[in-house]
Design a protein around this motif. Structure first.
Motif, PDB file in Angstrom:
ATOM      1  N   TYR A   3       0.838  -1.193   0.000  1.00 30.10           N
ATOM      2  CA  TYR A   3       0.000   0.000   0.000  1.00 30.10           C
ATOM      3  C   TYR A   3       0.872   1.241   0.000  1.00 30.10           C
ATOM      4  CZ  TYR A   3       0.923   0.682   4.988  1.00 30.10           C
ATOM      5  OH  TYR A   3       1.541   0.906   6.196  1.00 30.10           O
ATOM      6  N   THR A   4       0.305   2.296  -0.546  1.00 25.46           N
ATOM      7  CA  THR A   4       0.931   3.613  -0.508  1.00 25.46           C
ATOM      8  C   THR A   4      -0.132   4.597  -0.066  1.00 25.46           C
ATOM      9  OG1 THR A   4       0.394   4.017  -2.841  1.00 25.46           O
ATOM     10  CG2 THR A   4       2.568   3.080  -2.359  1.00 25.46           C
ATOM     11  N   HIS A   5       0.303   5.771   0.363  1.00 24.00           N
ATOM     12  CA  HIS A   5      -0.675   6.784   0.743  1.00 24.00           C
ATOM     13  C   HIS A   5      -0.155   8.181   0.428  1.00 24.00           C
ATOM     14  CE1 HIS A   5       1.881   7.240   4.297  1.00 24.00           C
ATOM     15  NE2 HIS A   5       1.271   8.390   4.512  1.00 24.00           N
ATOM     16  N   THR A   6      -1.110   9.076   0.202  1.00 25.90           N
ATOM     17  CA  THR A   6      -0.819  10.492   0.025  1.00 25.90           C
ATOM     18  C   THR A   6      -1.888  11.276   0.782  1.00 25.90           C
ATOM     19  OG1 THR A   6      -2.127  10.575  -2.013  1.00 25.90           O
ATOM     20  CG2 THR A   6       0.240  10.223  -2.253  1.00 25.90           C
ATOM     21  N   ILE A   7      -1.519  12.469   1.206  1.00 26.39           N
ATOM     22  CA  ILE A   7      -2.486  13.357   1.862  1.00 26.39           C
ATOM     23  C   ILE A   7      -2.501  14.671   1.089  1.00 26.39           C
ATOM     24  CG2 ILE A   7      -3.103  14.626   3.953  1.00 26.39           C
ATOM     25  CD1 ILE A   7      -1.695  12.410   5.558  1.00 26.39           C
ATOM     26  N   ASN A   8      -3.678  15.026   0.577  1.00 25.37           N
ATOM     27  CA  ASN A   8      -3.852  16.275  -0.164  1.00 25.37           C
ATOM     28  C   ASN A   8      -5.152  16.932   0.247  1.00 25.37           C
ATOM     29  OD1 ASN A   8      -1.524  16.203  -1.888  1.00 25.37           O
ATOM     30  ND2 ASN A   8      -2.524  14.599  -3.063  1.00 25.37           N
ATOM     31  N   ASP A   9      -5.092  18.195   0.604  1.00 27.42           N
ATOM     32  CA  ASP A   9      -6.291  18.990   0.859  1.00 27.42           C
ATOM     33  C   ASP A   9      -7.232  18.337   1.877  1.00 27.42           C
ATOM     34  OD1 ASP A   9      -7.814  21.272   0.493  1.00 27.42           O
ATOM     35  OD2 ASP A   9      -8.960  20.413  -1.168  1.00 27.42           O
ATOM     36  N   GLY A  10      -6.654  17.788   2.950  1.00 26.17           N
ATOM     37  CA  GLY A  10      -7.465  17.223   4.024  1.00 26.17           C
ATOM     38  C   GLY A  10      -8.045  15.850   3.738  1.00 26.17           C
ATOM     39  N   ILE A  11      -7.544  15.180   2.698  1.00 34.35           N
ATOM     40  CA  ILE A  11      -8.017  13.838   2.346  1.00 34.35           C
ATOM     41  C   ILE A  11      -6.815  12.914   2.208  1.00 34.35           C
ATOM     42  CG2 ILE A  11      -9.211  12.420   0.628  1.00 34.35           C
ATOM     43  CD1 ILE A  11     -10.760  14.931  -0.207  1.00 34.35           C
ATOM     44  N   ILE A  12      -6.858  11.785   2.913  1.00 34.33           N
ATOM     45  CA  ILE A  12      -5.822  10.774   2.717  1.00 34.33           C
ATOM     46  C   ILE A  12      -6.323   9.782   1.669  1.00 34.33           C
ATOM     47  CG2 ILE A  12      -6.654   9.382   4.673  1.00 34.33           C
ATOM     48  CD1 ILE A  12      -3.684   8.431   4.996  1.00 34.33           C
ATOM     49  N   THR A  13      -5.447   9.462   0.742  1.00 31.87           N
ATOM     50  CA  THR A  13      -5.740   8.435  -0.252  1.00 31.87           C
ATOM     51  C   THR A  13      -4.804   7.264   0.024  1.00 31.87           C
ATOM     52  OG1 THR A  13      -6.402  10.066  -1.905  1.00 31.87           O
ATOM     53  CG2 THR A  13      -5.854   7.865  -2.714  1.00 31.87           C
ATOM     54  N   ILE A  14      -5.399   6.108   0.275  1.00 33.08           N
ATOM     55  CA  ILE A  14      -4.633   4.889   0.525  1.00 33.08           C
ATOM     56  C   ILE A  14      -4.864   3.968  -0.671  1.00 33.08           C
ATOM     57  CG2 ILE A  14      -4.278   2.919   2.062  1.00 33.08           C
ATOM     58  CD1 ILE A  14      -5.577   4.623   4.300  1.00 33.08           C
ATOM     59  N   LYS A  15      -3.781   3.608  -1.351  1.00 32.96           N
ATOM     60  CA  LYS A  15      -3.874   2.728  -2.524  1.00 32.96           C
ATOM     61  C   LYS A  15      -3.415   1.329  -2.117  1.00 32.96           C
ATOM     62  CE  LYS A  15      -2.614   2.410  -7.381  1.00 32.96           C
ATOM     63  NZ  LYS A  15      -3.956   2.286  -7.864  1.00 32.96           N
ATOM     64  N   LEU A  16      -4.318   0.370  -2.252  1.00 29.94           N
ATOM     65  CA  LEU A  16      -4.027  -1.016  -1.890  1.00 29.94           C
ATOM     66  C   LEU A  16      -3.753  -1.826  -3.147  1.00 29.94           C
ATOM     67  CD1 LEU A  16      -6.904  -1.601   0.700  1.00 29.94           C
ATOM     68  CD2 LEU A  16      -4.600  -0.726   1.111  1.00 29.94           C
TER      69      LEU A  16
END
Length: 113
Positions: A3-16
């Protein structure tokens, strides 16, 4: 599973990617969610487009993530489930409790409401 993750504009995106079967990476993802919520990031997109398989432990991980965000007033969207994962979400009726979207802009619009 990876998994990877990014945080942009108050939203975390977790890619599984791979198989979500509740092994050690499930615990790592829950810790990531806890740290993120402590930083007042209350919205989450879980990109499951590259998830091949989920077992009951993996479903537990997704429900735990959803519960943690909702308990703080946030929300979670599942992004682009594969056909097999989509079928599992329908069979388990998780499609009724998760917001499921097909593209990231749709997820962002839903979370920013």
């Amino acid at each position: 599973m990876q998994y990877t993750h990014t945080i942009n504009d108050g939203i975390i995106t977790i890619k599984l990617k791979g198989d979500l079967i509740g092994e050690d990476s499930g615990v790592d993802i829950i810790e990531l969610v806890n740290d993120t919520i402590q930083k007042d990031v209350l919205h989450c997109i879980i990109d499951i487009s590259e998830l091949r398989y989920i077992n009951s432990s993996g479903i537990g991980v997704l429900i735990t993530i959803l519960t943690k965000f909702r308990n703080k007033g946030g929300e979670v969207c599942l992004l682009k489930p594969s056909e097999s994962v989509q079928k599992l979400l329908i069979i388990t009726k998780l499609n009724a409790i998760f917001s499921i979207v097909q593209n990231e802009s749709e997820a962002i619009d839903l979370l920013k409401k």
